[in-house]
Design a protein around this motif. Structure first.
Motif, PDB file in Angstrom:
ATOM      1  N   UNK A  51     -30.810  47.594 -44.977  1.00  0.00           N
ATOM      2  CA  UNK A  51     -31.963  48.646 -45.066  1.00  0.00           C
ATOM      3  C   UNK A  51     -31.376  49.837 -44.246  1.00  0.00           C
ATOM      4  N   UNK A  52     -30.572  49.771 -43.465  1.00  0.00           N
ATOM      5  CA  UNK A  52     -30.254  50.916 -42.403  1.00  0.00           C
ATOM      6  C   UNK A  52     -29.052  51.579 -43.135  1.00  0.00           C
ATOM      7  N   UNK A  53     -28.294  51.035 -44.286  1.00  0.00           N
ATOM      8  CA  UNK A  53     -27.337  51.758 -44.935  1.00  0.00           C
ATOM      9  C   UNK A  53     -25.997  51.436 -43.923  1.00  0.00           C
ATOM     10  N   UNK A  54     -25.739  50.498 -43.293  1.00  0.00           N
ATOM     11  CA  UNK A  54     -24.673  50.104 -42.263  1.00  0.00           C
ATOM     12  C   UNK A  54     -23.866  49.373 -43.024  1.00  0.00           C
ATOM     13  N   UNK A  55     -22.505  49.781 -42.851  1.00  0.00           N
ATOM     14  CA  UNK A  55     -21.268  48.972 -43.206  1.00  0.00           C
ATOM     15  C   UNK A  55     -21.489  47.505 -42.738  1.00  0.00           C
ATOM     16  N   UNK A  56     -21.567  46.601 -43.625  1.00  0.00           N
ATOM     17  CA  UNK A  56     -21.747  45.160 -43.009  1.00  0.00           C
ATOM     18  C   UNK A  56     -20.746  44.701 -42.228  1.00  0.00           C
ATOM     19  N   UNK A  57     -19.505  45.154 -42.512  1.00  0.00           N
ATOM     20  CA  UNK A  57     -18.240  44.923 -41.686  1.00  0.00           C
ATOM     21  C   UNK A  57     -18.395  45.123 -40.459  1.00  0.00           C
ATOM     22  N   UNK A  58     -19.350  46.268 -40.108  1.00  0.00           N
ATOM     23  CA  UNK A  58     -19.340  46.681 -38.581  1.00  0.00           C
ATOM     24  C   UNK A  58     -19.996  45.567 -37.662  1.00  0.00           C
ATOM     25  N   UNK A  59     -20.945  44.772 -38.250  1.00  0.00           N
ATOM     26  CA  UNK A  59     -21.814  43.936 -37.531  1.00  0.00           C
ATOM     27  C   UNK A  59     -21.171  42.540 -37.751  1.00  0.00           C
ATOM     28  N   UNK A  60     -20.923  41.834 -36.601  1.00  0.00           N
ATOM     29  CA  UNK A  60     -20.380  40.546 -36.796  1.00  0.00           C
ATOM     30  C   UNK A  60     -21.160  39.355 -35.788  1.00  0.00           C
ATOM     31  N   UNK A  61     -21.376  38.272 -36.633  1.00  0.00           N
ATOM     32  CA  UNK A  61     -21.998  37.143 -35.980  1.00  0.00           C
ATOM     33  C   UNK A  61     -20.943  36.489 -34.932  1.00  0.00           C
ATOM     34  N   UNK A  62     -21.132  36.389 -33.751  1.00  0.00           N
ATOM     35  CA  UNK A  62     -20.686  35.870 -32.490  1.00  0.00           C
ATOM     36  C   UNK A  62     -20.654  34.486 -32.082  1.00  0.00           C
ATOM     37  N   UNK A  63     -22.207  34.181 -32.192  1.00  0.00           N
ATOM     38  CA  UNK A  63     -22.585  32.590 -31.210  1.00  0.00           C
ATOM     39  C   UNK A  63     -23.659  32.179 -31.668  1.00  0.00           C
TER      40      UNK A  63
END
Length: 246
Positions: A183-195
């Motif tokens: 929705x925010x047109x962010x590169x999905x690779x920038x956001x990482x699932x951590x825990x």
């Protein structure tokens, strides 16, 4: 005659007819892909489920878009008012009638991949700033563990604060994170699932004074959808599309 004179203003008549039109008032949280307002229209997996529930129960509803904390407070005060999707957690158990579960999600801490944060337990997360929605299920859970939350009104605000460094961690779900990133047109690779720190069942939560006949209709309709696999079919359409993983 008195009613007719009052209605000459138009505004009061409109309010009265609107108040009388729907059996239920439903408040939708910003929890994509389950439920959110896009271009002033509700959409998502849970919206499809509730549309079918209302059809089968022969009940009408008005959908409203309110800040989440305000919506939950209003539902607790007003009969025939409900909200979804609401995480069914112990702190809320006695406050609502529950219909569901509509879906089950994993509470997950997300961060920016470029920062290379290592989170292997909740203890590891204590040194970081965490942002979430006020009265959100993840926020309530983390507060019960002693965390201090930097509140936002919408999920979009949380992700924006993460991107500019105002917070370090964003607690969401793999589904909602993927949708908001798009929705925010962010590169999905920038956001990482951590825990993954929690698992929550999502429900329709209704005011305790809602008539038992109304609740029985909703429950019967929902159970019929579970029995004939309609619920599973709707869910399956979204599961493959909205998973954000490492």
């Amino acid at each position: 005659m008195r009613y007719f004179r009052l209605c000459l203003s138009g505004l009061l008549c409109g309010w009265l007819s609107s108040a009388q039109a729907a059996d239920l008032t439903l408040y939708l949280g910003d929890n994509p892909p389950f439920n959110s307002f896009v271009a002033h229209r509700p959409e998502g997996m849970a919206v499809e489920v509730m549309t079918e529930v209302l059809k089968r129960s022969q009940l009408s509803a008005e959908n409203k878009d309110f800040p989440w904390a305000r919506a939950l407070t209003t539902v607790q005060m007003m009969p025939n008012h409900c909200a979804y999707t609401v995480g069914r957690i112990p702190e809320r158990e006695a406050k609502f009638h529950w219909l569901g579960p509509i879906a089950t999600v994993q509470g997950t801490l997300f961060g920016l991949r470029e920062r290379q944060l290592q989170i292997r337990s909740l203890e590891d997360a204590r040194k970081y700033r965490i942002g979430d929605l006020r009265q959100g299920a993840n926020a309530i859970f983390l507060e019960s563990k002693g965390f201090v939350i930097d509140y936002a009104n919408t999920e979009d605000q949380n992700l924006r604060k993460l991107l500019v460094g105002h917070i370090d961690l964003y607690p969401g779900t793999p589904y909602s994170a993927r949708e908001i990133v798009q929705r925010l047109k962010i590169d999905p690779q920038r956001v990482q699932a951590l825990y993954v720190f929690n698992q929550i069942d999502l429900y329709l939560a209704c005011n305790l004074q809602t008539p038992s006949a109304t609740l029985a209709k909703l429950t019967s309709a929902f159970e019929s959808m579970r029995a004939d696999k309609t619920l599973q079919k709707i869910s399956a359409q979204y599961e493959a599309r909205f998973a954000l993983t490492n």
